[in-house]
Design a protein around this motif. Structure first.
Motif, PDB file in Angstrom:
ATOM      1  N   TRP A 138       0.908  -1.454  -0.089  1.00 35.27           N
ATOM      2  CA  TRP A 138      -0.062   0.159  -0.133  1.00 35.27           C
ATOM      3  C   TRP A 138       0.921   1.298  -0.018  1.00 35.27           C
ATOM      4  O   TRP A 138       0.250   2.412  -0.540  1.00 35.27           O
ATOM      5  CB  TRP A 138      -0.906   0.181   1.288  1.00 35.27           C
ATOM      6  N   TRP A 139       1.943   1.177   0.697  1.00 36.00           N
ATOM      7  CA  TRP A 139       2.757   2.296   0.772  1.00 36.00           C
ATOM      8  C   TRP A 139       3.396   2.840  -0.700  1.00 36.00           C
ATOM      9  O   TRP A 139       3.761   4.173  -0.823  1.00 36.00           O
ATOM     10  CB  TRP A 139       3.936   2.054   1.679  1.00 36.00           C
ATOM     11  N   TRP A 158       2.080   5.984  -2.540  1.00 38.06           N
ATOM     12  CA  TRP A 158       2.359   7.424  -2.297  1.00 38.06           C
ATOM     13  C   TRP A 158       3.453   7.789  -2.974  1.00 38.06           C
ATOM     14  O   TRP A 158       3.638   9.148  -3.097  1.00 38.06           O
ATOM     15  CB  TRP A 158       2.580   7.524  -0.727  1.00 38.06           C
ATOM     16  N   GLY A 205      -7.238   5.194  -4.071  1.00 36.88           N
ATOM     17  CA  GLY A 205      -7.475   5.247  -2.885  1.00 36.88           C
ATOM     18  C   GLY A 205      -7.710   4.019  -2.429  1.00 36.88           C
ATOM     19  O   GLY A 205      -7.380   3.697  -0.969  1.00 36.88           O
ATOM     20  N   GLN A 256      -5.111   1.852   0.151  1.00 36.12           N
ATOM     21  CA  GLN A 256      -5.004   2.534   1.735  1.00 36.12           C
ATOM     22  C   GLN A 256      -5.817   1.543   2.719  1.00 36.12           C
ATOM     23  O   GLN A 256      -5.656   1.991   3.945  1.00 36.12           O
ATOM     24  CB  GLN A 256      -5.007   3.729   1.862  1.00 36.12           C
ATOM     25  N   ALA A 270      -3.769   0.501   5.820  1.00 36.18           N
ATOM     26  CA  ALA A 270      -3.146   1.731   6.566  1.00 36.18           C
ATOM     27  C   ALA A 270      -4.211   2.575   7.405  1.00 36.18           C
ATOM     28  O   ALA A 270      -5.013   3.413   6.858  1.00 36.18           O
ATOM     29  CB  ALA A 270      -2.405   2.875   5.688  1.00 36.18           C
ATOM     30  N   VAL A 316      -4.238   6.504   7.596  1.00 34.82           N
ATOM     31  CA  VAL A 316      -4.517   7.190   6.543  1.00 34.82           C
ATOM     32  C   VAL A 316      -5.931   7.032   5.944  1.00 34.82           C
ATOM     33  O   VAL A 316      -6.658   7.713   5.281  1.00 34.82           O
ATOM     34  CB  VAL A 316      -3.561   7.066   5.520  1.00 34.82           C
ATOM     35  N   ALA A 317      -6.383   5.684   6.149  1.00 32.53           N
ATOM     36  CA  ALA A 317      -7.606   5.501   5.557  1.00 32.53           C
ATOM     37  C   ALA A 317      -8.740   6.085   6.235  1.00 32.53           C
ATOM     38  O   ALA A 317      -9.984   5.946   5.615  1.00 32.53           O
ATOM     39  CB  ALA A 317      -7.859   3.795   5.715  1.00 32.53           C
ATOM     40  N   LEU A 356      -9.264   9.861  -0.760  1.00 32.40           N
ATOM     41  CA  LEU A 356      -7.938   9.102  -0.529  1.00 32.40           C
ATOM     42  C   LEU A 356      -7.090   9.228  -1.710  1.00 32.40           C
ATOM     43  O   LEU A 356      -6.056   9.458  -1.900  1.00 32.40           O
ATOM     44  CB  LEU A 356      -8.198   7.710  -0.266  1.00 32.40           C
ATOM     45  N   LEU A 372      -3.566  11.029  -2.644  1.00 38.81           N
ATOM     46  CA  LEU A 372      -2.410  10.064  -3.082  1.00 38.81           C
ATOM     47  C   LEU A 372      -1.790  10.757  -4.355  1.00 38.81           C
ATOM     48  O   LEU A 372      -0.421  10.645  -4.422  1.00 38.81           O
ATOM     49  CB  LEU A 372      -2.786   8.793  -3.334  1.00 38.81           C
ATOM     50  N   THR A 427       0.709  14.639   3.451  1.00 38.88           N
ATOM     51  CA  THR A 427       1.086  13.417   3.979  1.00 38.88           C
ATOM     52  C   THR A 427       0.713  13.721   5.674  1.00 38.88           C
ATOM     53  O   THR A 427       0.149  12.528   6.185  1.00 38.88           O
ATOM     54  CB  THR A 427       2.447  13.104   3.802  1.00 38.88           C
TER      55      THR A 427
END
Length: 493
Positions: free
Chosen positions: A25-26, A29, A136, A139, A142, A145-146, A157, A161, A192
């Motif tokens: 998921w990272w 970004w 989105g 995420q 996470a 962030v979600a 989201l 991103l 972020t």
């Protein structure tokens, strides 16, 4: 030229692992930033269009490769068409970043995410395959962030991103000035921090109780008689296990209980023996001669409620414009007969709680979950079945949707698959259960209940609406500048 197109395709394909099954998921970004750099350095708008097409085609082919075998001879055409989805984004990126300045970078951080969100919203139309592959949605693993999904849905989201990727691209763009790099990097860092801060500071909802949901996941069982028998056998194993409702997956009952009194009696008996209400899914020809996928709420006394699926999977459950496209069924595995479309939402009263039922493909749509939240349900339960895509990435992808749907709606969400990945999440998107597709049997999950009117439930799809306004304003400004430039070049007499 071909090397840059291959590079764009590699970047697009490399973004797919941000989603399940890989779950990186990272990478969402930063995974778009290399493409934005490539688009900024393209020699022309035409080249930018080709680069974005290559990246998009590679992304969707990688992410949804499990669909291609079922498209048959139409798979190459589908790839050609889907590649155009990112072309408007690519053209906008080239126009805004090819001569990057701090002001243009900040403008790009608003316009490019808006173009992306508008495109995602348009391709999520129910007749085009639903909201699969939204950036989105990566995420869901996470939690901090979600939580943005509670504010603006999965659309917010995606917006954040793309904005962060835009800032990163500006910060590393070859030839960009120091101030431009600082503007890009600063914008990326600020966004972020704001995204994570919102999630970390969001207060926990008040828990109003708990509900124990039992799921039956038998896997692929050929033949409607055998399928019902296997579900009944597994349901008997749940007797005395302290649950409030037993849920079967989509198409678990391929026989119409209204025309088969023996099936109706067995379902009533199953509810009585299990000691709780029973939610089955009937996928059979009814008295009218038509087929409906129906969530049916059984008690020992009989049927207490029904819900007919409203969002049908195009080609899988109906063929759009069948008089013109009906021949497709002969060349692919498209539906031979169209299913009936349901009229509206339904709420089931179970053990003093309000359940909002949905069926499989409907789990991809944020608006349906928001609609149920407005009806004040305690929990949403989706009945699924991915037998067509057995063993594919589709299983984990569909299960992951439930996490974001829970956050968006402020209600816990449960998915029970006939064959697939069953899952449950609380109202903050935290995982309560994750039952892999190779599991054969039953499971019971305790679901903490809470009701929260999230901003997304109250305001709806305000992010796509705002993004549409930004795109329209940017398009109008571009047109005005172009007209002014053409007038300035006219010869004077």
């Amino acid at each position: 030229m071909w090397r840059s197109r291959l590079l764009a395709a590699a970047i697009g394909a490399g973004l797919a692992p941000a989603f399940p099954v890989a779950g990186a998921w990272w990478w969402a970004w930063a995974g778009l930033a290399p493409l934005l750099v490539l688009l900024a350095r393209a020699g022309s708008y035409r080249q930018a269009a080709w680069l974005s097409w290559c990246a998009c085609a590679a992304f969707f082919t990688t992410l949804h490769h499990w669909v291609l075998p079922f498209l048959g001879i139409f798979a190459p055409l589908a790839i050609v068409v889907i590649g155009w989805v990112w072309v408007p984004f690519g053209l906008a990126a080239h126009g805004l970043l090819r001569r990057a300045t701090p002001a243009r970078v900040l403008m790009a951080s608003l316009v490019l995410p808006s173009v992306w969100v508008v495109t995602e919203a348009l391709r999520s139309w129910k007749h085009l395959g639903g909201a699969w592959g939204l950036l989105g949605a990566a995420q869901w693993r996470a939690p901090a962030v979600a939580q943005l999904a509670a504010l603006g849905g999965v659309w917010l989201l995606s917006f954040v991103l793309v904005a962060v990727n835009t800032g990163i691209a500006a910060a590393v763009l070859p030839g960009a000035g120091r101030r431009t790099r600082l503007a890009g990097g600063g914008a990326a860092l600020a966004l972020t921090a704001l995204a994570a801060g919102y999630g970390l500071l969001r207060p926990e909802p008040a828990v109003t109780g708990a509900m124990r949901v039992a799921g039956v996941q038998p896997g692929i069982v050929p033949g409607p008689e055998r399928r019902v028998a296997e579900h009944l056998r597994l349901t008997r194993e749940l007797a005395g296990r302290d649950h409030d409702v037993v849920v079967w997956g989509q198409s678990s009952v391929g026989l119409d209980p209204a025309r088969r009194p023996d099936v109706d009696r067995r379902l009533r008996a199953a509810s009585a023996e299990a000691g709780s209400d029973l939610l089955v899914n009937v996928d059979a020809t009814g008295p009218t001669g038509r087929i409906a996928k129906t969530a049916t709420h059984y008690t020992p006394a009989g049927v207490a409620g029904t819900y007919v699926k409203r969002r049908l999977a195009p080609f899988g459950e109906y063929i759009p414009l069948r008089p013109l496209l009906g021949w497709v069924a002969g060349a692919t595995e498209a539906a031979e007969r169209d299913r009936v479309t349901g009229a509206g939402p339904t709420v089931f009263e179970v053990a003093g709680r309000r359940i909002g039922p949905l069926i499989s493909y409907e789990s991809t749509f944020p608006d349906l979950r928001r609609e149920l939240a407005r009806l004040d349900v305690d929990v949403t339960i989706a009945q699924g079945s991915l037998t067509t895509f057995h063993g594919s990435w589709a299983h984990a992808q569909q299960a992951s949707f439930e996490a974001l749907r829970a956050i968006e709606s402020g209600r816990p969400a449960v998915l029970v698959e006939l064959d697939g990945t069953s899952a449950a999440f609380d109202a903050r998107g935290r995982r309560l259960a994750w039952v892999p597709p190779d599991h054969r049997g039953v499971f019971v999950v305790g679901v903490p209940l809470s009701r929260e009117a999230t901003p997304y439930v109250r305001l709806g799809d305000w992010v796509p609406a705002l993004a549409t306004g930004v795109v329209a304003a940017a398009g109008a400004a571009c047109a005005v500048r172009r007209l002014a430039g053409l007038r300035g070049r006219r010869p004077t007499h």
